[in-house]
Write an enzyme that holds these catalytic residues in place. Structure first.
Site, PDB file in Angstrom:
ATOM      1  N   HIS A  19       0.767  -1.179  -0.145  1.00  0.00           N
ATOM      2  CA  HIS A  19      -0.023  -0.091  -0.082  1.00  0.00           C
ATOM      3  C   HIS A  19       0.871   1.298   0.087  1.00  0.00           C
ATOM      4  O   HIS A  19       0.598   2.334  -0.571  1.00  0.00           O
ATOM      5  CB  HIS A  19      -1.136  -0.061   0.947  1.00  0.00           C
ATOM      6  N   GLU A 158     -13.441  -8.725  -8.110  1.00  0.00           N
ATOM      7  CA  GLU A 158     -13.511  -9.322  -6.896  1.00  0.00           C
ATOM      8  C   GLU A 158     -14.473 -10.772  -7.052  1.00  0.00           C
ATOM      9  O   GLU A 158     -15.475 -10.701  -7.428  1.00  0.00           O
ATOM     10  CB  GLU A 158     -13.830  -8.689  -5.661  1.00  0.00           C
ATOM     11  N   ASP A 186     -13.718 -12.667 -12.981  1.00  0.00           N
ATOM     12  CA  ASP A 186     -12.558 -13.229 -12.955  1.00  0.00           C
ATOM     13  C   ASP A 186     -11.410 -12.033 -13.454  1.00  0.00           C
ATOM     14  O   ASP A 186     -11.555 -11.604 -14.454  1.00  0.00           O
ATOM     15  CB  ASP A 186     -12.134 -14.192 -13.754  1.00  0.00           C
ATOM     16  N   GLY A 187     -10.756 -11.157 -12.509  1.00  0.00           N
ATOM     17  CA  GLY A 187      -9.826 -10.319 -12.898  1.00  0.00           C
ATOM     18  C   GLY A 187      -8.695 -10.338 -13.808  1.00  0.00           C
ATOM     19  O   GLY A 187      -8.647  -9.509 -14.696  1.00  0.00           O
ATOM     20  N   ASP A 207      -3.180  -8.489  -7.648  1.00  0.00           N
ATOM     21  CA  ASP A 207      -2.727  -8.800  -6.348  1.00  0.00           C
ATOM     22  C   ASP A 207      -3.471 -10.050  -5.906  1.00  0.00           C
ATOM     23  O   ASP A 207      -4.387  -9.841  -5.261  1.00  0.00           O
ATOM     24  CB  ASP A 207      -3.002  -7.753  -5.474  1.00  0.00           C
TER      25      ASP A 207
HETATM   26  N1  SAM Z   1      -5.889  -6.019  -3.387  1.00  0.00           N
HETATM   27  C1  SAM Z   1      -6.779  -6.105  -2.129  1.00  0.00           C
HETATM   28  C2  SAM Z   1      -5.728  -5.093  -1.181  1.00  0.00           C
HETATM   29  O1  SAM Z   1      -4.284  -4.928  -1.417  1.00  0.00           O
HETATM   30  O2  SAM Z   1      -6.396  -4.452  -0.389  1.00  0.00           O
HETATM   31  C3  SAM Z   1      -6.245  -7.493  -1.480  1.00  0.00           C
HETATM   32  C4  SAM Z   1      -6.804  -8.659  -2.530  1.00  0.00           C
HETATM   33  S1  SAM Z   1      -6.561 -10.096  -1.913  1.00  0.00           S
HETATM   34  C5  SAM Z   1      -4.899 -10.436  -1.604  1.00  0.00           C
HETATM   35  C6  SAM Z   1      -7.043 -11.153  -3.210  1.00  0.00           C
HETATM   36  C7  SAM Z   1      -8.531 -11.372  -3.344  1.00  0.00           C
HETATM   37  O3  SAM Z   1      -8.614 -11.688  -4.923  1.00  0.00           O
HETATM   38  C8  SAM Z   1      -9.317 -12.198  -2.482  1.00  0.00           C
HETATM   39  O4  SAM Z   1     -10.192 -11.034  -1.819  1.00  0.00           O
HETATM   40  C9  SAM Z   1      -9.858 -13.068  -3.480  1.00  0.00           C
HETATM   41  O5  SAM Z   1     -11.109 -13.408  -3.042  1.00  0.00           O
HETATM   42  C10 SAM Z   1      -9.974 -12.406  -4.739  1.00  0.00           C
HETATM   43  N2  SAM Z   1      -9.730 -13.443  -6.027  1.00  0.00           N
HETATM   44  C11 SAM Z   1      -9.275 -14.689  -6.190  1.00  0.00           C
HETATM   45  N3  SAM Z   1      -9.142 -15.020  -7.275  1.00  0.00           N
HETATM   46  C12 SAM Z   1      -9.653 -13.896  -7.943  1.00  0.00           C
HETATM   47  C13 SAM Z   1      -9.879 -13.931  -9.467  1.00  0.00           C
HETATM   48  N4  SAM Z   1      -9.706 -14.717 -10.444  1.00  0.00           N
HETATM   49  N5  SAM Z   1     -10.349 -12.772  -9.758  1.00  0.00           N
HETATM   50  C14 SAM Z   1     -10.831 -11.703  -9.057  1.00  0.00           C
HETATM   51  N6  SAM Z   1     -10.670 -11.961  -7.615  1.00  0.00           N
HETATM   52  C15 SAM Z   1     -10.005 -12.933  -7.306  1.00  0.00           C
END
Ligand code: SAM
Length: 333
Positions: A19, A158, A186-187, A207
């Site tokens: 961050h 998400e 799916d990101g 991330d």
């Molecule tokens: N970026 C956030 C932050 O810094 O506050 C933290 C994100 S966390 C490490 C990863 C997130 O990705 C989780 O909430 C998980 O549910 C989500 N996730 C997992 N696979 C994903 C995908 N293929 N596409 C989108 N989100 C996904």
């Protein structure tokens, strides 16, 4: 698949690195007049409670944001030079027992911006400096949103149903309308549809939770595809540094990708403790938890290296737990 919840990890040492870097990037990239599209492929819930069940159970914020802001650390100085070579850093000597977070003179500018953002979200903490009032922790979506101006756009992805619901609710409360879009998609896949962005300026944060081994490969493939679609975007990948071949290979793959695409790159890694298993008094094996993590940035702004060069020694000095603590900062292109 969905056992990962970022709420358990919010405010840990990896979030401090991620961050702080994200704030430095957003601050620089939103200074220009042309619209910026920010795409957060793995957004999480957006906001977390540091006094909630999740965070209290895991206690990871204690090794992260609370340790950084502990009154004993209220006026950090740069870590000694050996920390830059990956060895132990001496912790800063306590100067005041009950002061608000450090003075501007003491903190590296990037860390000061990070702390200011936390203070903005926690007015009682800002007023008193009492860590008991540090209750709200911003995830990447809230950090990104704070820096947007009217022309910029933020796309958030998400997949987790509960986190998606929390994220949608948290963003709705901001009342920012269509400037911020939230999708349960799916990101990795969704990113493709936004590149190149309309004004040809974009920052992508990738991330993942790396809960599945396949995430490592997907990050590399996704970044390769993104660079083909839009070579001048700023691409930011967080990765864990753990004893696992896929984790070890990811920054190397990203570096090769950047070099082959003739793009500049920066790789910042923060280690806070040893990755070795230990045993407790009763002979049970104790896992150390995440010992280190890194941020790999393709096409970083020219200012980022100096920002991190100043902030990383302070992170090591304040967050380092044993003689393995240290940082590396490499760049090229
Ligand atoms: N970026 C956030 C932050 O810094 O506050 C933290 C994100 S966390 C490490 C990863 C997130 O990705 C989780 O909430 C998980 O549910 C989500 N996730 C997992 N696979 C994903 C995908 N293929 N596409 C989108 N989100 C996904």
């Amino acid at each position: 698949m969905f056992s990962y919840r970022h709420a358990f990890h919010a405010g840990n040492h990896a979030d401090v690195l991620k961050h702080t870097t994200l704030i430095a990037l957003m601050k620089y990239l939103t200074q220009k007049d042309t619209a910026l599209t920010v795409i957060d492929t793995h957004a999480g819930a957006g906001l977390y409670r540091l006094d909630g069940d999740y965070t209290e159970t895991s206690g990871e914020a204690q090794e992260g944001i609370f340790r950084l802001l502990s009154p004993q650390n209220s006026e950090p100085t740069a870590a000694p030079a050996q920390a830059q070579r990956g060895q132990a850093a001496t912790k800063t000597v306590a100067k005041s027992a009950a002061k608000p977070a450090a003075t501007p003179a003491g903190w590296a500018p990037a860390l000061q911006d990070y702390i200011d953002l936390l203070r903005g979200l926690n007015p009682q903490f800002a007023e008193t400096g009492d860590l008991a009032h540090l209750k709200i922790y911003p995830g990447s979506p809230f950090i990104e949103q704070q820096f947007l101006s009217g022309r910029d756009k933020l796309k958030l992805f998400e997949l987790h149903p509960t986190d998606f619901k929390s994220l949608s609710g948290n963003i709705e409360q901001l009342g920012v309308g269509r400037q911020v879009a939230v999708a349960r998609e799916d990101g990795f896949e969704a990113l493709k549809t936004f590149l190149p962005p309309p004004a040809r300026r974009a920052m992508v944060l990738c991330d993942p939770s790396y809960e599945m081994k396949s995430d490592y490969g997907r990050v590399a493939t996704c970044m390769a595809d993104a660079l083909k679609r839009f070579a001048t975007g700023t691409y930011v990948v967080w990765y864990p540094i753990i004893p696992r071949p896929e984790a070890h290979d990811l920054p190397r793959k990203l570096k090769t990708l950047a070099v082959k695409s003739s793009r500049s790159w920066l790789n910042a890694a923060l280690t806070v403790k040893s990755s070795k298993l230990t045993t407790d008094d009763s002979g049970d094996v104790v896992r150390p938890g995440l010992p280190a993590s890194g941020m790999f940035v393709i096409n970083p702004p020219h200012t980022l290296k100096a920002e991190l060069q100043a902030a990383l020694p302070q992170m090591v000095a304040l967050l380092g737990q044993d003689r393995n603590a240290g940082f590396t900062l490499e760049h090229g292109g």
